[in-house]
Structures are given as C-alpha cells and as structure tokens.
Write an enzyme that holds these catalytic residues in place. Structure first.
Site, PDB file in Angstrom:
ATOM      1  N   CYS A 243     -41.972  16.930  12.989  1.00 30.13           N
ATOM      2  CA  CYS A 243     -43.283  17.114  12.356  1.00 30.13           C
ATOM      3  C   CYS A 243     -44.419  16.433  13.101  1.00 30.13           C
ATOM      4  O   CYS A 243     -45.548  16.923  13.075  1.00 30.13           O
ATOM      5  CB  CYS A 243     -43.215  16.673  10.903  1.00 30.13           C
TER       6      CYS A 243
ATOM      7  N   GLU B 270     -44.130  16.762   3.557  1.00 36.27           N
ATOM      8  CA  GLU B 270     -43.472  18.076   3.681  1.00 36.27           C
ATOM      9  C   GLU B 270     -42.733  18.359   2.381  1.00 36.27           C
ATOM     10  O   GLU B 270     -42.031  17.486   1.849  1.00 36.27           O
ATOM     11  CB  GLU B 270     -42.484  18.064   4.851  1.00 36.27           C
TER      12      GLU B 270
ATOM     13  N   LYS C 169     -43.651  22.318   9.257  1.00 35.25           N
ATOM     14  CA  LYS C 169     -43.549  21.117  10.073  1.00 35.25           C
ATOM     15  C   LYS C 169     -44.941  20.638  10.499  1.00 35.25           C
ATOM     16  O   LYS C 169     -45.212  19.449  10.527  1.00 35.25           O
ATOM     17  CB  LYS C 169     -42.701  21.381  11.326  1.00 35.25           C
TER      18      LYS C 169
ATOM     19  N   ASP D 197     -45.533  12.437   6.857  1.00 36.28           N
ATOM     20  CA  ASP D 197     -44.260  12.584   6.132  1.00 36.28           C
ATOM     21  C   ASP D 197     -43.430  11.308   6.002  1.00 36.28           C
ATOM     22  O   ASP D 197     -42.187  11.352   6.113  1.00 36.28           O
ATOM     23  CB  ASP D 197     -43.403  13.672   6.809  1.00 36.28           C
TER      24      ASP D 197
ATOM     25  N   LYS E 147     -47.667  19.969   2.680  1.00 34.92           N
ATOM     26  CA  LYS E 147     -47.487  21.036   3.669  1.00 34.92           C
ATOM     27  C   LYS E 147     -46.095  21.650   3.531  1.00 34.92           C
ATOM     28  O   LYS E 147     -45.111  20.933   3.354  1.00 34.92           O
ATOM     29  CB  LYS E 147     -47.705  20.478   5.083  1.00 34.92           C
TER      30      LYS E 147
ATOM     31  N   GLN F 298     -47.857  15.609  32.336  1.00 34.36           N
ATOM     32  CA  GLN F 298     -48.806  16.561  32.915  1.00 34.36           C
ATOM     33  C   GLN F 298     -50.255  16.164  32.611  1.00 34.36           C
ATOM     34  O   GLN F 298     -51.081  16.982  32.219  1.00 34.36           O
ATOM     35  CB  GLN F 298     -48.526  17.981  32.403  1.00 34.36           C
TER      36      GLN F 298
ATOM     37  N   VAL G  63     -42.952  10.503  10.885  1.00 33.12           N
ATOM     38  CA  VAL G  63     -41.607  10.996  11.229  1.00 33.12           C
ATOM     39  C   VAL G  63     -41.529  12.507  11.037  1.00 33.12           C
ATOM     40  O   VAL G  63     -42.231  13.075  10.226  1.00 33.12           O
ATOM     41  CB  VAL G  63     -40.549  10.305  10.348  1.00 33.12           C
ATOM     42  N   THR G  64     -40.611  13.121  11.784  1.00 33.77           N
ATOM     43  CA  THR G  64     -39.938  12.539  12.919  1.00 33.77           C
ATOM     44  C   THR G  64     -40.706  12.900  14.196  1.00 33.77           C
ATOM     45  O   THR G  64     -41.418  13.893  14.231  1.00 33.77           O
ATOM     46  CB  THR G  64     -38.471  13.050  13.056  1.00 33.77           C
TER      47      THR G  64
END
Ligand code: TIU
Length: 238
Positions: free
Chosen positions: A178, A88, A148, A40, A145, A218, A173-174
């Site tokens: 997205c 987007e 997002k 995007d 799309k 993680q 971005v961002t």
C-alpha cells in the site's frame, strides 16, 4: 488527444522553507504545502488475528515502524502540518470488494469472514481501526480506501487539492504494497513523495528494502527516501 481532465500541475510555490536529507539527494520542500500521510497502520495488519495474519504473515515484523511513526506524527502535529490517516477495508456487504481480491485462501480466512477482531478487513470492525498508539486526534482526516492505493476511489486527491498540498511525507504498511501503490499514484498526480524508511515496514524484509530501492532509483523515479530523524529535524528548523 487531451485527457478529459488534464491535471493542472503547480510549480513549487514560493521559496522552499526546508531541506530534507534524503536519497537519491536532499530535497527542498515548502513544509506549509506538505502533508504527512500514514498508510494503513491498522490492527488488521499489525496485530495477531487480522488480515495480515490470515494471509500467512508474521505480523510482529511491522512493529518496528510504530515508534518512528508516533514521533513523526507528534512533530507534524506540533508544527500544525496536515496529518492524514488511511485505512484499507470494505463495506459490510462487500459491494466495494472485487471478487478477485476476496476469493483467495481458505473461505474462513477471507475478507469478510469472522475473526478475533471482528469481520476481516471490514469497515467498522475492531480490526479495521487504527492501532491505539497512532490513533488520529479529532479533526485529522481518515481516508477509507478499498484498494491498495490511497487515491483510488477515495476523496484524498480532492482533500489535498483543497489544502494546497504539493508534497507528501509517506509512512505506514506495507512498504511494497500500500505504501508503494500510493506513492506511485501520487507521483503520477504530481506530488513530491518523501517516504520515511523507518516509518514503513513489510512482512518481508527483502521487499521492504526493494520497495524503497524502487522509489529512489533512477534519480528518484517515484520519489525520495528519507527517515524520521531528518524529517523531524527539518520540521523543527524549517
Ligand atoms: N495496507 C497494505 O499494505 N495491504 C496489504 O494487503 N498488504 C500486504 O502486504 N498484504
């Protein structure tokens, strides 16, 4: 219960050809099964008068990602790597735009309203297009799309499967919207995602940092975080 369409996850193909310096740890990838995905980088998000600004954001905050993206795209093209661009946006009749997404803010600033770069976040309008500095070259796929995430209601999954892609280098971005949504979608689909920190940006610096931290925490719960320079080095040597 077996899912209706159980994904056929592939093990990493042959011997990985390159090691990319990343967090939480370096990652070995087969660059021939890796695609660069640019999320995007559209005028509507990066330039004044577009969707990003109508949401109340300072769009100049996204400018820092442009040059690192340009450098990585150039390196990918030189290597013959698949470069995929996403945008987007919505159909002119808004039939693919959920009311829950459209009905926010002042009516004259909503998706579909006229703005200085055409109707806001509408396919085919000037603001919907990719910024000139990062414009796709002929042959590079552009995924339009409505959401997002780049996998939802698009042909991206099929495109990557057809090309045997297993790993994604993700820019754009961002960071927390997205990029994060796409990485989460991709992670569930079995792709190794390497997010290039300096090639991403947010209207909120603290969300950029948190968005990257959530990906690599993680043990790399959603993927890896690297940067343009380590990836360009790996592309040149791997
Ligand atoms: N591309 C993308 O991130 N869409 C957004 O709406 N982002 C915001 O940060 N608003």
């Amino acid at each position: 219960m077996t899912p209706a369409s159980a994904p056929g996850f592939r093990r990493q193909s042959s011997v990985p050809a390159a090691v990319i310096d990343a967090e939480p740890e370096p990652i070995a990838v087969d660059l021939d099964r890796t695609a660069l995905v640019i999320i995007d980088m559209q005028r509507d998000f990066l330039e004044p008068g577009g969707f990003g600004e109508t949401l109340g954001n300072d769009v100049s905050r996204l400018a820092a990602a442009v040059e690192p993206c340009r450098a990585v795209i150039e390196a990918a093209r030189n290597r013959g790597m698949l470069v995929v661009h996403t945008r987007e946006g919505h159909l002119p009749d808004l039939s693919d735009a959920p009311p829950a997404k459209v009905e926010r803010g002042q009516p004259n600033l909503r998706i579909g309203a006229p703005g200085p770069m055409g109707r806001i976040l509408i396919r085919g309008e000037p603001g919907h297009d990719i910024i000139p500095a990062l414009y796709p070259v002929p042959g590079e796929p552009i995924i339009d799309k409505p959401g997002k995430g780049a996998f939802y209601a698009t042909g991206l999954g099929q495109l990557l499967a057809d090309k045997g892609i297993e790993n994604l280098l993700v820019c754009g971005v961002t960071t927390e919207v997205c990029v994060n949504t796409t990485v989460r979608e991709a992670n569930d689909r079995g792709y190794r995602c390497i997010v290039l920190a300096d090639c991403c940006a947010s209207y909120f610096p603290e969300f950029h940092a948190a968005g990257l931290a959530m990906i690599k925490a993680q043990g790399g719960i959603f993927g890896w975080v690297s940067g343009s320079k380590p990836v360009i080095t790996a592309m040149a040597t791997g």
